[in-house]
Write a protein that holds these residues in place. Structure first.
Motif, PDB file in Angstrom:
ATOM      1  N   ARG A 159      53.438  16.095 -17.742  1.00  0.00           N
ATOM      2  CA  ARG A 159      52.896  17.404 -17.382  1.00  0.00           C
ATOM      3  C   ARG A 159      53.590  17.975 -16.144  1.00  0.00           C
ATOM      4  NH1 ARG A 159      46.556  17.208 -17.028  1.00  0.00           N
ATOM      5  NH2 ARG A 159      46.961  19.384 -16.501  1.00  0.00           N
ATOM      6  N   ARG A 160      53.790  17.097 -15.167  1.00  0.00           N
ATOM      7  CA  ARG A 160      54.318  17.607 -13.903  1.00  0.00           C
ATOM      8  C   ARG A 160      55.769  18.046 -14.002  1.00  0.00           C
ATOM      9  NH1 ARG A 160      52.891  14.158  -8.879  1.00  0.00           N
ATOM     10  NH2 ARG A 160      50.935  15.210  -9.319  1.00  0.00           N
ATOM     11  N   ALA A 164      55.520  23.232 -19.053  1.00  0.00           N
ATOM     12  CA  ALA A 164      55.503  24.539 -18.399  1.00  0.00           C
ATOM     13  C   ALA A 164      54.078  25.018 -18.156  1.00  0.00           C
ATOM     14  CB  ALA A 164      56.268  25.558 -19.256  1.00  0.00           C
ATOM     15  N   TYR A 166      51.502  23.214 -17.413  1.00  0.00           N
ATOM     16  CA  TYR A 166      50.982  22.540 -16.223  1.00  0.00           C
ATOM     17  C   TYR A 166      51.472  23.243 -14.959  1.00  0.00           C
ATOM     18  CZ  TYR A 166      50.569  19.129 -12.514  1.00  0.00           C
ATOM     19  OH  TYR A 166      50.292  18.518 -11.310  1.00  0.00           O
ATOM     20  N   LYS A 167      52.773  23.603 -14.948  1.00  0.00           N
ATOM     21  CA  LYS A 167      53.318  24.288 -13.780  1.00  0.00           C
ATOM     22  C   LYS A 167      52.631  25.639 -13.583  1.00  0.00           C
ATOM     23  CE  LYS A 167      57.805  21.987 -14.106  1.00  0.00           C
ATOM     24  NZ  LYS A 167      59.257  22.133 -14.306  1.00  0.00           N
ATOM     25  N   LYS A 168      52.303  26.292 -14.702  1.00  0.00           N
ATOM     26  CA  LYS A 168      51.606  27.572 -14.607  1.00  0.00           C
ATOM     27  C   LYS A 168      50.213  27.364 -14.016  1.00  0.00           C
ATOM     28  CE  LYS A 168      49.888  31.346 -17.500  1.00  0.00           C
ATOM     29  NZ  LYS A 168      49.789  31.884 -18.888  1.00  0.00           N
ATOM     30  N   THR A 170      49.232  24.904 -12.092  1.00  0.00           N
ATOM     31  CA  THR A 170      49.360  24.530 -10.682  1.00  0.00           C
ATOM     32  C   THR A 170      49.604  25.772  -9.822  1.00  0.00           C
ATOM     33  OG1 THR A 170      50.228  22.361 -11.274  1.00  0.00           O
ATOM     34  CG2 THR A 170      50.657  23.124  -9.046  1.00  0.00           C
ATOM     35  N   ALA A 171      50.429  26.693 -10.343  1.00  0.00           N
ATOM     36  CA  ALA A 171      50.686  27.932  -9.608  1.00  0.00           C
ATOM     37  C   ALA A 171      49.404  28.730  -9.439  1.00  0.00           C
ATOM     38  CB  ALA A 171      51.741  28.753 -10.343  1.00  0.00           C
ATOM     39  N   ASP A 234      47.967  19.807  -5.944  1.00  0.00           N
ATOM     40  CA  ASP A 234      48.116  20.104  -7.361  1.00  0.00           C
ATOM     41  C   ASP A 234      46.800  19.877  -8.095  1.00  0.00           C
ATOM     42  OD1 ASP A 234      48.124  17.351  -7.160  1.00  0.00           O
ATOM     43  OD2 ASP A 234      49.355  17.090  -8.929  1.00  0.00           O
TER      44      ASP A 234
END
Length: 274
Positions: A159-160, A164, A166-168, A170-171, A234
């Motif tokens: 995920r990390r 993508a 997951y990154k969204k 986290t953002a 995160d």
């Protein structure tokens, strides 16, 4: 309290390489423990099957005894089956090893349970006693825990670094603007937290977020009456950051902004990884 001391409270994977090393170590440990576990399962299965095997007298020819907290007891025995002499030292799960050992040393003879289809295959106690079941349960729990840990690390890694979505998320976690309510726990207020830290009742206090108790901030005592903050960076709570040392007034302003909905990304800008 120093950030390095707070680090001992939680462990975080700091980088892609660090997570890869962690997964490899966990995988190797799982393979080794799984190999030992497979041996325990095989021995337990043979011990259970031995209830249907043939019983013959076996003469004690040797022994091994290791005393202490983790003592072990082994008997070497010879038995005759089909006019041929065989040897075994397989203790089995049907009887406590120490009790079987002491009885064999006293009488010089025990019972061997022989597999009629393979006379070389034998065991000195048949069935599985209570301690045997507990031992198997502990082994199962250890293997399951290691397996769960490896799967979790692999999921987080995927995920990390490759997901993508997951990154969204986290953002959004860092950039989202929404009011928060701090739960001061038994300290009742931020003033109570400061009193706890200055009176040395505790060296850090975790403040949970009312809308999501998994989120939160730890207020820690620093040097010369200063403080510093630690919070997750995160959505998986696998990476934390800590602030520079702050005065009481700076901490109060930080929490005012935090509860006012200031994006976490801005509030922790420039903080260092724990």
């Amino acid at each position: 309290m120093k950030p390095s001391e707070f680090r001992k409270k939680k462990k975080y994977c700091r980088s892609k390489a660090g997570m890869l090393v962690s997964m490899v170590v966990t995988g190797c440990l799982l393979a080794f423990v799984g190999w030992l576990y497979a041996g325990e399962i095989e021995e337990a299965w043979r011990s259970r099957q031995a209830l249907e095997w043939n019983e013959v007298p076996a003469t004690v020819t040797g022994y091994h005894e290791k005393t202490g907290r983790y003592g072990s007891y082994v008997l070497w025995c010879e038995y005759v089956y089909g006019n041929q002499v065989y040897e075994t030292c397989s203790m089995g799960y049907g009887e406590d090893d120490k009790a079987l050992y002491e009885r064999g040393m006293k009488d010089g003879e025990v019972t061997a349970y022989v597999n009629p289809d393979n006379p070389e295959d034998s065991i000195l106690s048949a069935g599985i006693n209570q301690d045997g079941w507990i031992n198997l349960a502990l082994w199962t729990a250890v293997v399951a825990s290691l397996g769960w840990a490896l799967v979790r690390e692999m999921r987080i890694f995927r995920r990390r670094f490759y997901d993508a979505e997951y990154k969204k998320q986290t953002a959004l976690y860092l950039e989202g603007e929404e009011p928060r309510m701090c739960l001061w726990s038994r300290w009742e207020s931020l003033d109570g937290v400061f009193l706890c830290l200055t009176e040395k009742i505790r060296n850090y206090v975790r403040i949970e977020e009312g809308s999501n108790p998994l989120n939160g901030v730890a207020v820690c005592s620093g040097n010369n009456g200063a403080f510093f903050l630690v919070t997750e960076k995160d959505i998986d709570h696998e990476e934390a950051v800590y602030s520079p040392e702050m005065t009481r007034e700076e901490v109060e302003r930080w929490f005012a902004d935090y509860e006012g909905g200031e994006p976490l990304g801005r509030l922790i800008e420039g903080w260092k990884k724990v």
